[in-house]
Design a protein around this motif. Structure first.
Motif, PDB file in Angstrom:
ATOM      1  N   PRO A  47       0.814  -1.229   0.000  1.00  0.00           N
ATOM      2  CA  PRO A  47       0.000   0.000   0.000  1.00  0.00           C
ATOM      3  C   PRO A  47       0.842   1.272   0.000  1.00  0.00           C
ATOM      4  O   PRO A  47       0.489   2.265  -0.644  1.00  0.00           O
ATOM      5  N   ASN A  48       1.975   1.268   0.715  1.00  0.00           N
ATOM      6  CA  ASN A  48       2.851   2.448   0.720  1.00  0.00           C
ATOM      7  C   ASN A  48       3.446   2.701  -0.652  1.00  0.00           C
ATOM      8  O   ASN A  48       3.586   3.846  -1.075  1.00  0.00           O
ATOM      9  N   LYS A  49       3.808   1.641  -1.357  1.00  0.00           N
ATOM     10  CA  LYS A  49       4.343   1.809  -2.714  1.00  0.00           C
ATOM     11  C   LYS A  49       3.298   2.427  -3.632  1.00  0.00           C
ATOM     12  O   LYS A  49       3.605   3.294  -4.446  1.00  0.00           O
ATOM     13  N   LYS A  50       2.045   1.970  -3.497  1.00  0.00           N
ATOM     14  CA  LYS A  50       0.979   2.506  -4.337  1.00  0.00           C
ATOM     15  C   LYS A  50       0.745   3.990  -4.039  1.00  0.00           C
ATOM     16  O   LYS A  50       0.567   4.792  -4.961  1.00  0.00           O
ATOM     17  N   GLU A  51       0.740   4.361  -2.761  1.00  0.00           N
ATOM     18  CA  GLU A  51       0.552   5.768  -2.394  1.00  0.00           C
ATOM     19  C   GLU A  51       1.701   6.628  -2.912  1.00  0.00           C
ATOM     20  O   GLU A  51       1.472   7.734  -3.408  1.00  0.00           O
ATOM     21  N   ASP A  52       2.925   6.155  -2.773  1.00  0.00           N
ATOM     22  CA  ASP A  52       4.083   6.907  -3.263  1.00  0.00           C
ATOM     23  C   ASP A  52       4.007   7.103  -4.776  1.00  0.00           C
ATOM     24  O   ASP A  52       4.333   8.173  -5.289  1.00  0.00           O
ATOM     25  N   LYS A  53       3.588   6.067  -5.491  1.00  0.00           N
ATOM     26  CA  LYS A  53       3.476   6.163  -6.944  1.00  0.00           C
ATOM     27  C   LYS A  53       2.426   7.198  -7.338  1.00  0.00           C
ATOM     28  O   LYS A  53       2.667   8.032  -8.218  1.00  0.00           O
ATOM     29  N   LYS A  54       1.263   7.180  -6.665  1.00  0.00           N
ATOM     30  CA  LYS A  54       0.214   8.153  -6.953  1.00  0.00           C
ATOM     31  C   LYS A  54       0.699   9.568  -6.653  1.00  0.00           C
ATOM     32  O   LYS A  54       0.444  10.497  -7.421  1.00  0.00           O
ATOM     33  N   ARG A  55       1.418   9.745  -5.549  1.00  0.00           N
ATOM     34  CA  ARG A  55       1.910  11.071  -5.165  1.00  0.00           C
ATOM     35  C   ARG A  55       2.945  11.586  -6.164  1.00  0.00           C
ATOM     36  O   ARG A  55       2.929  12.752  -6.549  1.00  0.00           O
ATOM     37  N   SER A  93      -0.038  34.813  -0.632  1.00  0.00           N
ATOM     38  CA  SER A  93      -0.910  35.993  -0.568  1.00  0.00           C
ATOM     39  C   SER A  93      -0.493  36.932  -1.693  1.00  0.00           C
ATOM     40  O   SER A  93       0.343  36.584  -2.520  1.00  0.00           O
ATOM     41  N   ALA A  94      -1.043  38.143  -1.717  1.00  0.00           N
ATOM     42  CA  ALA A  94      -0.852  39.056  -2.850  1.00  0.00           C
ATOM     43  C   ALA A  94       0.611  39.272  -3.217  1.00  0.00           C
ATOM     44  O   ALA A  94       0.994  39.093  -4.367  1.00  0.00           O
ATOM     45  N   ASN A  95       1.460  39.631  -2.289  1.00  0.00           N
ATOM     46  CA  ASN A  95       2.871  39.901  -2.605  1.00  0.00           C
ATOM     47  C   ASN A  95       3.821  39.005  -1.818  1.00  0.00           C
ATOM     48  O   ASN A  95       4.947  39.398  -1.515  1.00  0.00           O
ATOM     49  N   THR A  96       3.376  37.814  -1.477  1.00  0.00           N
ATOM     50  CA  THR A  96       4.204  36.914  -0.684  1.00  0.00           C
ATOM     51  C   THR A  96       4.379  35.585  -1.407  1.00  0.00           C
ATOM     52  O   THR A  96       3.415  34.848  -1.624  1.00  0.00           O
ATOM     53  N   ASN A  97       5.628  35.308  -1.771  1.00  0.00           N
ATOM     54  CA  ASN A  97       5.981  34.056  -2.420  1.00  0.00           C
ATOM     55  C   ASN A  97       6.985  33.318  -1.550  1.00  0.00           C
ATOM     56  O   ASN A  97       7.873  33.930  -0.947  1.00  0.00           O
ATOM     57  N   VAL A  98       6.842  32.014  -1.474  1.00  0.00           N
ATOM     58  CA  VAL A  98       7.794  31.179  -0.732  1.00  0.00           C
ATOM     59  C   VAL A  98       8.252  30.047  -1.642  1.00  0.00           C
ATOM     60  O   VAL A  98       7.546  29.640  -2.565  1.00  0.00           O
ATOM     61  N   THR A  99       9.434  29.535  -1.355  1.00  0.00           N
ATOM     62  CA  THR A  99      10.010  28.463  -2.159  1.00  0.00           C
ATOM     63  C   THR A  99      10.015  27.172  -1.342  1.00  0.00           C
ATOM     64  O   THR A  99      10.443  27.168  -0.191  1.00  0.00           O
ATOM     65  N   PHE A 100       9.534  26.102  -1.934  1.00  0.00           N
ATOM     66  CA  PHE A 100       9.489  24.786  -1.300  1.00  0.00           C
ATOM     67  C   PHE A 100      10.080  23.747  -2.240  1.00  0.00           C
ATOM     68  O   PHE A 100      10.091  23.926  -3.458  1.00  0.00           O
ATOM     69  N   GLU A 101      10.527  22.642  -1.661  1.00  0.00           N
ATOM     70  CA  GLU A 101      10.881  21.477  -2.462  1.00  0.00           C
ATOM     71  C   GLU A 101       9.579  20.882  -2.986  1.00  0.00           C
ATOM     72  O   GLU A 101       8.560  20.899  -2.296  1.00  0.00           O
ATOM     73  N   THR A 102       9.604  20.339  -4.182  1.00  0.00           N
ATOM     74  CA  THR A 102       8.381  19.731  -4.707  1.00  0.00           C
ATOM     75  C   THR A 102       7.963  18.517  -3.877  1.00  0.00           C
ATOM     76  O   THR A 102       6.777  18.171  -3.837  1.00  0.00           O
ATOM     77  N   SER A 103       8.899  17.903  -3.189  1.00  0.00           N
ATOM     78  CA  SER A 103       8.558  16.748  -2.359  1.00  0.00           C
ATOM     79  C   SER A 103       7.716  17.142  -1.143  1.00  0.00           C
ATOM     80  O   SER A 103       7.110  16.285  -0.511  1.00  0.00           O
ATOM     81  N   ALA A 104       7.663  18.442  -0.824  1.00  0.00           N
ATOM     82  CA  ALA A 104       6.858  18.913   0.304  1.00  0.00           C
ATOM     83  C   ALA A 104       5.398  19.073  -0.060  1.00  0.00           C
ATOM     84  O   ALA A 104       4.561  19.286   0.812  1.00  0.00           O
ATOM     85  N   ILE A 105       5.061  18.946  -1.326  1.00  0.00           N
ATOM     86  CA  ILE A 105       3.668  19.085  -1.750  1.00  0.00           C
ATOM     87  C   ILE A 105       2.926  17.787  -1.467  1.00  0.00           C
ATOM     88  O   ILE A 105       3.325  16.722  -1.898  1.00  0.00           O
ATOM     89  N   VAL A 106       1.834  17.915  -0.703  1.00  0.00           N
ATOM     90  CA  VAL A 106       1.067  16.737  -0.295  1.00  0.00           C
ATOM     91  C   VAL A 106      -0.092  16.484  -1.237  1.00  0.00           C
ATOM     92  O   VAL A 106      -0.348  15.340  -1.615  1.00  0.00           O
ATOM     93  N   LYS A 107      -0.829  17.527  -1.582  1.00  0.00           N
ATOM     94  CA  LYS A 107      -1.964  17.315  -2.477  1.00  0.00           C
ATOM     95  C   LYS A 107      -2.260  18.539  -3.311  1.00  0.00           C
ATOM     96  O   LYS A 107      -1.858  19.657  -2.990  1.00  0.00           O
ATOM     97  N   LYS A 108      -2.978  18.296  -4.379  1.00  0.00           N
ATOM     98  CA  LYS A 108      -3.416  19.340  -5.292  1.00  0.00           C
ATOM     99  C   LYS A 108      -4.888  19.593  -5.004  1.00  0.00           C
ATOM    100  O   LYS A 108      -5.684  18.653  -4.957  1.00  0.00           O
ATOM    101  N   LYS A 109      -5.229  20.847  -4.755  1.00  0.00           N
ATOM    102  CA  LYS A 109      -6.618  21.185  -4.499  1.00  0.00           C
ATOM    103  C   LYS A 109      -7.350  21.404  -5.812  1.00  0.00           C
ATOM    104  O   LYS A 109      -6.783  21.860  -6.787  1.00  0.00           O
ATOM    105  N   ALA A 110      -8.628  21.109  -5.806  1.00  0.00           N
ATOM    106  CA  ALA A 110      -9.433  21.260  -7.024  1.00  0.00           C
ATOM    107  C   ALA A 110      -9.761  22.692  -7.300  1.00  0.00           C
ATOM    108  O   ALA A 110      -9.673  23.585  -6.572  1.00  0.00           O
TER     109      ALA A 110
END
Length: 110
Positions: A47-55, A93-110
């Motif tokens: 199950p962990n492999k399947k979740e990692d693949k989907k992510r 927010s309007a004038n606030t940008n931050v930089t993250f590793e792509t691996s820190a992204i958990v989900k995409k909102k609709a």
């Protein structure tokens, strides 16, 4: 009433039964280990492999303008990708940008 002779006559049979029981017990112990490993594979690892693949597929499909949630709970919109898609700039927010590793992204909102 048992006598000493009766006990001595039956003793070799008792010893054989005990030896057979110990052999059976050790075989059962040896069979339990592979069964546990197979069960662990199907209940935990697969199950962990399947979740990692989907992510990973979700992260690979991200584009500019997508709304996302990071592992720290930060909600934002993707502004740009950097370093060969290893990092992402997120507008929170309007004038606030931050930089993250792509691996820190958990989900995409609709």
């Amino acid at each position: 009433m048992y006598t000493l002779i009766d006990t001595l006559i039956q003793f070799p049979f008792l010893a054989e039964d005990a030896a057979a029981d110990s052999t059976r017990s050790s075989l059962q112990s040896l069979l339990i280990i592979p069964i546990m490993l197979v069960a662990m594979y199907f209940l935990v690892i697969l199950p962990n492999k399947k979740e990692d693949k989907k992510r990973k597929e979700m992260i690979a499909g991200l584009q500019k303008g997508d709304n996302i949630v990071t592992s720290s709970g930060l909600h934002g919109k993707i502004v740009e990708f950097k370093d060969n898609n290893e990092t992402v700039v997120i507008s929170i927010s309007a004038n606030t940008n931050v930089t993250f590793e792509t691996s820190a992204i958990v989900k995409k909102k609709a």
